[in-house]
Write an enzyme that holds these catalytic residues in place. Structure first.
Site, mmCIF file in Angstrom:
data_model
loop_
_atom_site.group_PDB
_atom_site.id
_atom_site.type_symbol
_atom_site.label_atom_id
_atom_site.label_comp_id
_atom_site.label_asym_id
_atom_site.label_seq_id
_atom_site.Cartn_x
_atom_site.Cartn_y
_atom_site.Cartn_z
ATOM 1 N N ASP A 1 37.184 -70.291 35.150
ATOM 2 C CA ASP A 1 36.739 -68.820 34.776
ATOM 3 C C ASP A 1 35.164 -68.966 35.095
ATOM 4 O O ASP A 1 34.066 -69.655 34.731
ATOM 5 C CB ASP A 1 37.022 -68.563 33.190
ATOM 6 C CG ASP A 1 36.785 -67.085 33.100
ATOM 7 O OD1 ASP A 1 36.207 -66.286 33.592
ATOM 8 O OD2 ASP A 1 38.055 -66.690 32.448
ATOM 9 N N SER B 1 38.450 -61.050 33.739
ATOM 10 C CA SER B 1 39.395 -61.971 33.563
ATOM 11 C C SER B 1 40.875 -61.353 33.315
ATOM 12 O O SER B 1 41.729 -62.210 33.696
ATOM 13 C CB SER B 1 38.822 -62.940 32.516
ATOM 14 O OG SER B 1 37.533 -63.491 32.727
ATOM 15 N N HIS C 1 42.995 -65.678 24.706
ATOM 16 C CA HIS C 1 41.904 -65.130 25.357
ATOM 17 C C HIS C 1 42.649 -64.636 26.844
ATOM 18 O O HIS C 1 43.776 -64.730 27.114
ATOM 19 C CB HIS C 1 40.808 -66.029 25.833
ATOM 20 C CG HIS C 1 39.435 -65.561 25.873
ATOM 21 N ND1 HIS C 1 38.970 -65.092 27.155
ATOM 22 C CD2 HIS C 1 38.504 -64.768 25.070
ATOM 23 C CE1 HIS C 1 37.670 -64.604 27.204
ATOM 24 N NE2 HIS C 1 37.432 -64.312 25.744
ATOM 25 N N GLU D 1 42.557 -73.885 32.114
ATOM 26 C CA GLU D 1 41.660 -73.051 32.446
ATOM 27 C C GLU D 1 40.263 -73.796 31.682
ATOM 28 O O GLU D 1 40.409 -74.231 30.799
ATOM 29 C CB GLU D 1 41.637 -71.806 31.620
ATOM 30 C CG GLU D 1 40.417 -70.864 32.157
ATOM 31 C CD GLU D 1 40.315 -69.569 31.167
ATOM 32 O OE1 GLU D 1 39.698 -68.552 31.540
ATOM 33 O OE2 GLU D 1 40.615 -69.574 30.175
ATOM 34 N N ASP E 1 32.378 -69.603 32.834
ATOM 35 C CA ASP E 1 32.002 -67.957 32.385
ATOM 36 C C ASP E 1 31.311 -67.687 31.557
ATOM 37 O O ASP E 1 30.317 -66.964 31.675
ATOM 38 C CB ASP E 1 33.452 -67.465 32.292
ATOM 39 C CG ASP E 1 33.363 -65.884 32.081
ATOM 40 O OD1 ASP E 1 32.929 -65.126 33.055
ATOM 41 O OD2 ASP E 1 33.511 -65.369 31.075
ATOM 42 N N HIS F 1 27.463 -65.720 31.765
ATOM 43 C CA HIS F 1 27.065 -64.448 30.953
ATOM 44 C C HIS F 1 25.862 -64.747 30.158
ATOM 45 O O HIS F 1 25.123 -63.918 30.307
ATOM 46 C CB HIS F 1 28.239 -64.130 30.121
ATOM 47 C CG HIS F 1 29.354 -63.540 30.637
ATOM 48 N ND1 HIS F 1 29.367 -62.279 31.434
ATOM 49 C CD2 HIS F 1 30.843 -63.855 30.709
ATOM 50 C CE1 HIS F 1 30.600 -61.683 31.705
ATOM 51 N NE2 HIS F 1 31.403 -62.719 31.461
ATOM 52 N N ASP G 1 39.151 -66.602 38.770
ATOM 53 C CA ASP G 1 39.443 -65.141 38.578
ATOM 54 C C ASP G 1 38.056 -64.393 39.201
ATOM 55 O O ASP G 1 38.484 -63.287 39.851
ATOM 56 C CB ASP G 1 39.514 -64.629 37.233
ATOM 57 C CG ASP G 1 38.431 -65.252 36.167
ATOM 58 O OD1 ASP G 1 37.742 -65.913 36.519
ATOM 59 O OD2 ASP G 1 38.707 -65.152 34.957
#
Length: 373
Positions: free
Chosen positions: A41, A82, A133, A252, A257, A261, A299
Site C-alpha cells: 500500500d 486505497s 481496513h 498486504e 502507506d 502519510h 494501489d
C-alpha cells in the site's frame, strides 16, 4: 533420390510434431493453479528504489523479469484512495474513492474471492493493519464507505474467506452494537486466535482459520512487529494448499502507506524492506511449486516520496546538494497519481507486461487461470 523423397517428408512431419507438442506443453504450463497477490500500500517506484539503497542484501524485486505499469485513477478522481484502488484489483471495476466492493453506481460487484470460492478454490487475506481496513476489506466486503468497519467486520464472519490474519480485534468484540462477533465466527466454522500465529499442525484440521492479533493495526516494524507478514503468509499458503487445493491469497504490506502519510522515511523504508522480505518468501514457494502466479503491485503512491540528494551548507552559508548522500524527502502528506509498477512471476506472468488500468489486473488473473470460465 527416391530415398530422399521418402525420408524428407517424415523428417518434416517429425519436426512439426515436436513443435506442436512443445506448444501444447507450454500452454499447459502457462495456466497457474494458484495466485498470490502481494500489495504494498502506498508504494511507488521511489519507495521500491529505497530497498536498493537501504537494504543490506539484494532486494527480491530483482528476481522479476516481467514488469508492467498501471494507471491508478478512480472512476471520479484523478488520484485514487486505497478503497477504490483495491476494489479495482478485487472486482475488476473502477469506482469512487471510499467504495468497498461496489461499482460507481453503488451496486455490489462480485469480488474475486466470491467468484473463485464457488469453484472450490481456497482463499485468504492478510494485512499489517486492521483486517477490516480498505485493502483487505475490498476482497470480501461490500459497503458504500470504507469507514463502516463494524459492518465490514460482520461481513468477514459471513464471508467465503478460508484464512485471514491481521489486526482490528476491536471491530469484532468491542462494538457499538454490543455484538461479540468472535462467537459469530465460531458459528460459521472459523477457528479464530487472538493471541499469536500458531503452528500449522494446530490448524491443519480446521475448516477456516483467522488471526486477530491487535486491537487496531499491527505494530510497526520499528515497534517490533518482526516477521509477522512473512510468517502469516507462509502459514496461509500451508493452510490453503494443505489438500493440494488451488488457492488465491492476497497479502498486504499496509503500513508503507502510513509512513508516507506521516512523511516518516524510516517508518516507510522499514516497512518496505519487510515487504521485500515477504516477496522473497513467496517467490521461494512459487519457484519450488511451479504452478503459482505471483503478482506484486500497489494501489497508489503516498507522500510524493523522493530519494533526493542531501542538502548541505558551505562555510559561507550557501547551500548545495551532495550527490554522494541520499536524503529521503516528501512533497505531500497524501496520495499521488504516479504510475505504479507491477511485477509478475510464474505461469501467465507475461500477461502483466505493458501499461494498463489498475482494474485490468483482476481480468488478467482470471484470463491466465481460466477461473472466469
Amino acid at each position: 533420390m527416391n530415398l530422399k523423397k521418402i525420408v524428407i517428408p517424415f523428417i518434416v512431419l517429425g519436426l512439426t510434431s515436436c513443435k506442436s507438442t512443445t506448444s501444447v506443453n507450454k500452454e499447459i504450463n502457462n495456466t497457474p493453479k494458484n495466485v498470490i497477490l502481494l500489495i504494498s500500500d502506498g508504494t511507488g517506484l521511489s519507495q521500491i528504489s529505497s530497498a536498493y539503497y537501504y537494504k543490506d542484501s539484494t532486494p527480491n524485486y530483482s528476481r522479476f523479469e516481467n514488469i508492467g505499469l498501471i494507471k491508478t485513477s478512480s472512476s471520479q478522481q484523478d488520484i485514487t484512495d486505497s478503497a477504490a484502488g483495491a476494489t479495482a484489483f478485487s472486482c475488476g471495476v473502477k469506482t469512487y474513492n471510499g467504495a468497498i466492493g461496489v461499482a460507481n453506481d453503488s451496486t455490489n460487484v462480485e469480488n474475486i474471492i466470491e467468484l473463485v470460492s464457488s469453484k472450490n478454490i481456497k482463499t485468504g487475506v492478510i494485512a499489517t493493519l486492521a483486517i477490516t481496513h480498505a485493502t483487505p476489506a475490498s476482497f470480501y466486503g461490500h459497503t458504500l464507505s470504507r469507514d463502516s468497519q463494524e459492518k465490514i467486520a460482520l461481513q468477514l464472519t459471513q464471508s467465503r474467506v478460508d484464512f485471514f490474519a491481521g489486526g482490528g480485534l476491536k471491530y469484532f468484540n468491542d462494538r457499538k452494537d454490543g455484538q461479540n462477533l468472535l462467537k459469530t465466527f465460531e458459528e460459521n466454522e472459523f477457528d479464530v486466535n487472538t493471541n499469536a500465529l500458531s503452528d500449522f499442525s494446530t490448524i491443519e484440521s480446521s475448516k477456516k482459520v483467522g488471526f486477530l492479533l491487535s486491537k487496531e493495526g499491527m505494530p510497526t516494524m520499528e515497534e517490533g512487529r518482526g516477521d509477522f507478514l512473512s510468517n502469516a503468509t507462509e502459514l496461509g499458503i500451508q493452510f490453503l494448499n494443505k489438500d493440494n487445493s488451488s488457492f488465491f491469497l492476497m497479502s498486504e504490506g499496509s503500513q508503507i502507506d502510513w509512513g508516507g502519510h506521516a512523511n516518516n522515511a524510516s517508518w516507510l523504508i522499514s516497512e518496505l524492506i519487510d515487504f521485500d522480505n515477504l516477496i522473497g518468501k513467496v517467490l521461494d514457494f512459487a519457484e519450488k511449486d511451479g504452478n503459482t502466479l505471483v503478482v506484486v503491485t500497489s494501489d497508489h503512491e503516498t507522500g510524493g516520496f523522493t530519494l533526493a540528494a542531501k542538502k548541505k551548507k558551505r562555510e559561507d552559508g550557501s547551500e548545495y546538494r551532495d550527490y554522494s548522500e541520499i536524503d529521503p524527502t516528501f512533497s505531500t502528506g497524501g496520495h499521488s497519481a504516479t504510475l505504479i509498477p507491477v511485477f509478475a512471476y510464474g505461469p501467465g506472468s507475461e500477461e502483466f507486461k505493458g501499461v494498463y488500468e489498475n482494474n485490468a489486473i483482476f481480468h488478467k488473473i482470471l484470463k491466465v487461470t481460466n477461473w472466469g470460465n
